[in-house]
Design a protein around this motif. Structure first.
Motif, PDB file in Angstrom:
ATOM      1  N   ASN A  19     -23.102   5.874  50.142  1.00 52.74           N
ATOM      2  CA  ASN A  19     -22.835   7.385  50.141  1.00 52.74           C
ATOM      3  C   ASN A  19     -21.573   7.593  49.942  1.00 52.74           C
ATOM      4  OD1 ASN A  19     -23.122   9.952  50.590  1.00 52.74           O
ATOM      5  ND2 ASN A  19     -23.495   9.748  52.963  1.00 52.74           N
ATOM      6  N   PRO A  22     -18.745  11.089  51.857  1.00 53.42           N
ATOM      7  CA  PRO A  22     -17.130  10.936  52.896  1.00 53.42           C
ATOM      8  C   PRO A  22     -16.152  10.624  51.753  1.00 53.42           C
ATOM      9  CG  PRO A  22     -18.974   9.876  53.775  1.00 53.42           C
ATOM     10  CD  PRO A  22     -19.475  10.036  52.405  1.00 53.42           C
ATOM     11  N   ASP A  25     -14.770  13.396  49.882  1.00 53.40           N
ATOM     12  CA  ASP A  25     -14.171  14.561  50.590  1.00 53.40           C
ATOM     13  C   ASP A  25     -12.764  13.827  51.129  1.00 53.40           C
ATOM     14  OD1 ASP A  25     -16.183  16.009  50.970  1.00 53.40           O
ATOM     15  OD2 ASP A  25     -17.132  15.193  52.785  1.00 53.40           O
ATOM     16  N   VAL A  26     -12.599  12.721  51.759  1.00 48.62           N
ATOM     17  CA  VAL A  26     -11.362  12.152  51.901  1.00 48.62           C
ATOM     18  C   VAL A  26     -10.360  12.041  50.665  1.00 48.62           C
ATOM     19  CG1 VAL A  26     -10.013  10.074  52.520  1.00 48.62           C
ATOM     20  CG2 VAL A  26     -12.036  10.818  53.785  1.00 48.62           C
ATOM     21  N   VAL A  29      -9.129  15.566  50.223  1.00 51.01           N
ATOM     22  CA  VAL A  29      -7.901  16.024  51.017  1.00 51.01           C
ATOM     23  C   VAL A  29      -6.700  15.100  50.700  1.00 51.01           C
ATOM     24  CG1 VAL A  29      -7.232  16.041  53.479  1.00 51.01           C
ATOM     25  CG2 VAL A  29      -9.562  16.695  52.483  1.00 51.01           C
ATOM     26  N   PHE A  33      -3.007  16.762  50.142  1.00 53.03           N
ATOM     27  CA  PHE A  33      -1.800  16.220  50.822  1.00 53.03           C
ATOM     28  C   PHE A  33      -0.748  15.952  49.917  1.00 53.03           C
ATOM     29  CE2 PHE A  33       0.389  12.524  52.155  1.00 53.03           C
ATOM     30  CZ  PHE A  33       0.994  13.053  53.276  1.00 53.03           C
ATOM     31  N   ALA A  36       0.708  19.143  48.341  1.00 54.40           N
ATOM     32  CA  ALA A  36       1.468  19.939  48.980  1.00 54.40           C
ATOM     33  C   ALA A  36       2.694  19.317  49.548  1.00 54.40           C
ATOM     34  CB  ALA A  36       0.799  20.300  50.322  1.00 54.40           C
ATOM     35  N   SER A  37       2.786  17.976  49.863  1.00 56.66           N
ATOM     36  CA  SER A  37       3.988  17.306  50.352  1.00 56.66           C
ATOM     37  C   SER A  37       4.947  17.209  49.006  1.00 56.66           C
ATOM     38  CB  SER A  37       3.747  15.966  50.901  1.00 56.66           C
ATOM     39  OG  SER A  37       3.052  15.172  49.511  1.00 56.66           O
ATOM     40  N   LEU A  41       8.572  18.565  50.145  1.00 58.30           N
ATOM     41  CA  LEU A  41       9.588  17.428  50.279  1.00 58.30           C
ATOM     42  C   LEU A  41      10.118  16.958  48.977  1.00 58.30           C
ATOM     43  CD1 LEU A  41       7.758  15.728  52.904  1.00 58.30           C
ATOM     44  CD2 LEU A  41       9.397  17.495  53.309  1.00 58.30           C
ATOM     45  N   GLY A  42       9.977  17.982  47.675  1.00 61.70           N
ATOM     46  CA  GLY A  42      10.122  17.622  46.437  1.00 61.70           C
ATOM     47  C   GLY A  42      11.697  17.371  46.287  1.00 61.70           C
ATOM     48  N   PRO A  43      12.475  17.092  45.301  1.00 61.52           N
ATOM     49  CA  PRO A  43      13.716  16.935  44.958  1.00 61.52           C
ATOM     50  C   PRO A  43      14.568  18.155  45.284  1.00 61.52           C
ATOM     51  CG  PRO A  43      12.512  16.680  43.086  1.00 61.52           C
ATOM     52  CD  PRO A  43      11.701  16.721  44.101  1.00 61.52           C
ATOM     53  N   ASP A  44      15.756  18.393  45.804  1.00 57.84           N
ATOM     54  CA  ASP A  44      16.577  19.328  45.902  1.00 57.84           C
ATOM     55  C   ASP A  44      17.246  19.860  44.564  1.00 57.84           C
ATOM     56  OD1 ASP A  44      16.124  20.390  48.536  1.00 57.84           O
ATOM     57  OD2 ASP A  44      17.094  18.465  49.252  1.00 57.84           O
ATOM     58  N   TRP A  45      17.164  21.049  44.496  1.00 61.66           N
ATOM     59  CA  TRP A  45      18.223  21.825  43.390  1.00 61.66           C
ATOM     60  C   TRP A  45      19.628  21.799  44.089  1.00 61.66           C
ATOM     61  CZ3 TRP A  45      17.774  22.531  38.523  1.00 61.66           C
ATOM     62  CH2 TRP A  45      18.542  23.321  37.710  1.00 61.66           C
ATOM     63  N   PHE A  46      20.486  21.140  43.408  1.00 61.48           N
ATOM     64  CA  PHE A  46      21.846  21.137  43.749  1.00 61.48           C
ATOM     65  C   PHE A  46      22.983  21.271  42.869  1.00 61.48           C
ATOM     66  CE2 PHE A  46      21.214  16.886  42.769  1.00 61.48           C
ATOM     67  CZ  PHE A  46      22.258  16.258  42.111  1.00 61.48           C
ATOM     68  N   ILE A  47      24.053  21.769  43.196  1.00 59.48           N
ATOM     69  CA  ILE A  47      25.306  21.527  42.292  1.00 59.48           C
ATOM     70  C   ILE A  47      26.250  20.623  42.856  1.00 59.48           C
ATOM     71  CG2 ILE A  47      26.559  23.695  43.306  1.00 59.48           C
ATOM     72  CD1 ILE A  47      26.760  24.541  40.357  1.00 59.48           C
TER      73      ILE A  47
ATOM     74  N   ASP B  25     -14.044  12.790  58.957  1.00 56.90           N
ATOM     75  CA  ASP B  25     -13.125  12.081  58.149  1.00 56.90           C
ATOM     76  C   ASP B  25     -11.922  13.082  57.793  1.00 56.90           C
ATOM     77  OD1 ASP B  25     -14.169   9.799  58.074  1.00 56.90           O
ATOM     78  OD2 ASP B  25     -15.608  10.248  56.238  1.00 56.90           O
ATOM     79  N   PHE B  33      -1.964  14.762  58.057  1.00 61.74           N
ATOM     80  CA  PHE B  33      -1.283  15.669  57.344  1.00 61.74           C
ATOM     81  C   PHE B  33      -0.087  16.531  57.877  1.00 61.74           C
ATOM     82  CE2 PHE B  33      -1.002  19.853  55.266  1.00 61.74           C
ATOM     83  CZ  PHE B  33      -0.248  19.412  54.233  1.00 61.74           C
ATOM     84  N   ARG B  44      14.273  18.117  58.548  1.00 62.88           N
ATOM     85  CA  ARG B  44      15.520  18.391  57.453  1.00 62.88           C
ATOM     86  C   ARG B  44      15.537  19.899  56.997  1.00 62.88           C
ATOM     87  NH1 ARG B  44      13.224  16.994  51.465  1.00 62.88           N
ATOM     88  NH2 ARG B  44      14.883  18.533  51.034  1.00 62.88           N
ATOM     89  N   ALA B  57      21.335  20.626  39.253  1.00 65.05           N
ATOM     90  CA  ALA B  57      20.354  19.239  38.971  1.00 65.05           C
ATOM     91  C   ALA B  57      19.388  19.254  39.876  1.00 65.05           C
ATOM     92  CB  ALA B  57      21.488  18.167  38.946  1.00 65.05           C
ATOM     93  N   LEU B  58      18.382  18.321  39.437  1.00 64.64           N
ATOM     94  CA  LEU B  58      17.311  18.166  40.312  1.00 64.64           C
ATOM     95  C   LEU B  58      17.288  16.698  40.558  1.00 64.64           C
ATOM     96  CD1 LEU B  58      15.290  20.082  41.364  1.00 64.64           C
ATOM     97  CD2 LEU B  58      13.670  19.626  39.493  1.00 64.64           C
ATOM     98  N   ASP B  59      17.506  16.155  41.598  1.00 63.79           N
ATOM     99  CA  ASP B  59      17.508  14.826  41.949  1.00 63.79           C
ATOM    100  C   ASP B  59      16.910  14.538  43.260  1.00 63.79           C
ATOM    101  OD1 ASP B  59      17.808  11.981  41.528  1.00 63.79           O
ATOM    102  OD2 ASP B  59      19.985  12.264  42.031  1.00 63.79           O
ATOM    103  N   GLN B  60      16.237  13.451  43.494  1.00 62.26           N
ATOM    104  CA  GLN B  60      15.847  12.985  44.655  1.00 62.26           C
ATOM    105  C   GLN B  60      16.354  11.596  45.440  1.00 62.26           C
ATOM    106  OE1 GLN B  60      14.916  14.395  47.536  1.00 62.26           O
ATOM    107  NE2 GLN B  60      12.756  13.763  47.928  1.00 62.26           N
ATOM    108  N   LEU B 137      25.912  20.555  46.728  1.00 63.47           N
ATOM    109  CA  LEU B 137      25.811  21.842  47.343  1.00 63.47           C
ATOM    110  C   LEU B 137      24.281  22.262  46.922  1.00 63.47           C
ATOM    111  CD1 LEU B 137      29.108  23.437  46.412  1.00 63.47           C
ATOM    112  CD2 LEU B 137      28.699  21.774  48.304  1.00 63.47           C
TER     113      LEU B 137
END
Lengths: 159, 145
Positions: A19, A22, A25-26, A29, A33, A36-37, A41-47, B25, B33, B44, B57-60, B137
């Motif tokens: 079947n 299921p 479905d999983v 999802v 997940f 969304a994550s 939680l992606g990379p930050d934009w910074f200087i 499930d 999640f 964080r 810049a974009l970096d992880q 920063l």
């Protein structure tokens, strides 16, 4: 001959193989997940801001480099930038006058500086005073980066 | 006439039941999640109005040290290192220890855009004293003006 309609159970029992419902479905999802994550939680934009050591900065002996200190001060009309040249300018280099400019005009002043000196020869130290909003400190770094100055540091007045 | 609805075959009685396996499930995965994302988000992200920049810049980086300057109600600010409140001196020790482990340590500074620089300066000074060469920063990306 008329076919008799089969019930749901008969349809289910007549199905061969695993079947998939299921699993689909999983998988869906999990897909959501990761999407969304990645957004949350992606990379930050910074200087980037260098942290020059005062003694080391003062000890720069390369005459080809032009050291500039940008002091940020907060006033009634917003943040102003007071440039100062540390050391004598190399011969034949035309530098803009070191007069205070509003933060909004820093970009133009830096453009003029880069035209006269060349971005690769400039070492800029940004020294904010205590009351300057953090946004303006970051904006000063941004203005240097836009002008093409890569050696930009964040100096802090001794406390 | 025989009424089928009144005399069902015993197996047919199960045909109307709902299969709850997919539901369980999905619910289990959703619980996992929210557990993971909730924990990471609280670790964080303080509620900060970050400064905005058009370029950057974009970096992880791998295992960065996230330092937040969280404004307090009385105008003061507290320093959080990876979500843990620390003093400036403790931050210096922490950065020094992390640099010993990873010389290429990336330190991300997150502070409110309206915060006076006096609140951020202790972080900058602590990192400088610890021997860090540069800071990141963190800002919000904005469209080019």
């Amino acid at each position: 001959m008329r076919r008799r309609k089969r019930s749901a159970l008969q349809v289910y029992q007549g199905h061969f193989g695993p079947n998939m419902t299921p699993m689909v479905d999983v998988v869906m999802v999990i897909l959501v997940f990761f999407m969304a994550s990645a957004a949350v939680l992606g990379p930050d934009w910074f200087i980037r801001a260098a942290l020059p050591i005062r003694a080391a900065t003062a000890a720069i002996t390369d005459d080809a480099l032009i050291r500039v200190e940008l002091t940020l001060a907060s006033g009634e009309r917003g943040t102003t930038v007071s440039p100062a040249y540390l050391g004598a300018a190399p011969a034949g280099v035309s530098l803009p006058s070191a007069e205070a400019v509003p933060l909004a005009g820093l970009g133009s002043w830096l453009d003029e500086l880069v035209r006269g000196a060349g971005a690769e020869r400039l070492v800029v130290a940004i020294t904010p005073s205590d009351a300057v909003p953090y946004q303006d400190v970051v904006a000063a770094h941004e203005a240097c980066a836009v002008a093409g100055i890569t050696r930009t540091g964040l100096a802090t007045s001794p406390r | 006439m025989r009424l089928r609805t009144l005399h069902r075959h015993p197996d047919e009685a199960h045909a109307g039941k709902i299969n709850v396996t997919p539901l369980i499930d999905v619910v289990m995965v959703l619980i996992v999640f929210y557990l993971i994302v909730g924990q990471l988000a609280t670790q964080r992200l303080a509620d900060l109005d970050l400064p905005s920049t058009a370029i950057g810049a974009l970096d992880q980086p791998d295992r960065p040290l996230v330092v937040e300057v969280a404004p307090g109600a009385d105008g003061s600010a507290s320093i959080l290192a990876d979500g843990v409140p620390v003093t400036a001196d403790a931050l210096e020790d922490l950065v020094r220890a992390r640099i010993a482990e990873r010389p290429d340590l990336a330190v991300q500074v997150r502070a409110d855009r309206r915060a006076p620089y006096a609140q951020v300066a202790p972080v900058v000074e602590a990192c400088r004293r610890a021997g860090l060469a540069s800071l990141r920063l963190v800002s919000v990306r904005e469209e080019r003006r």
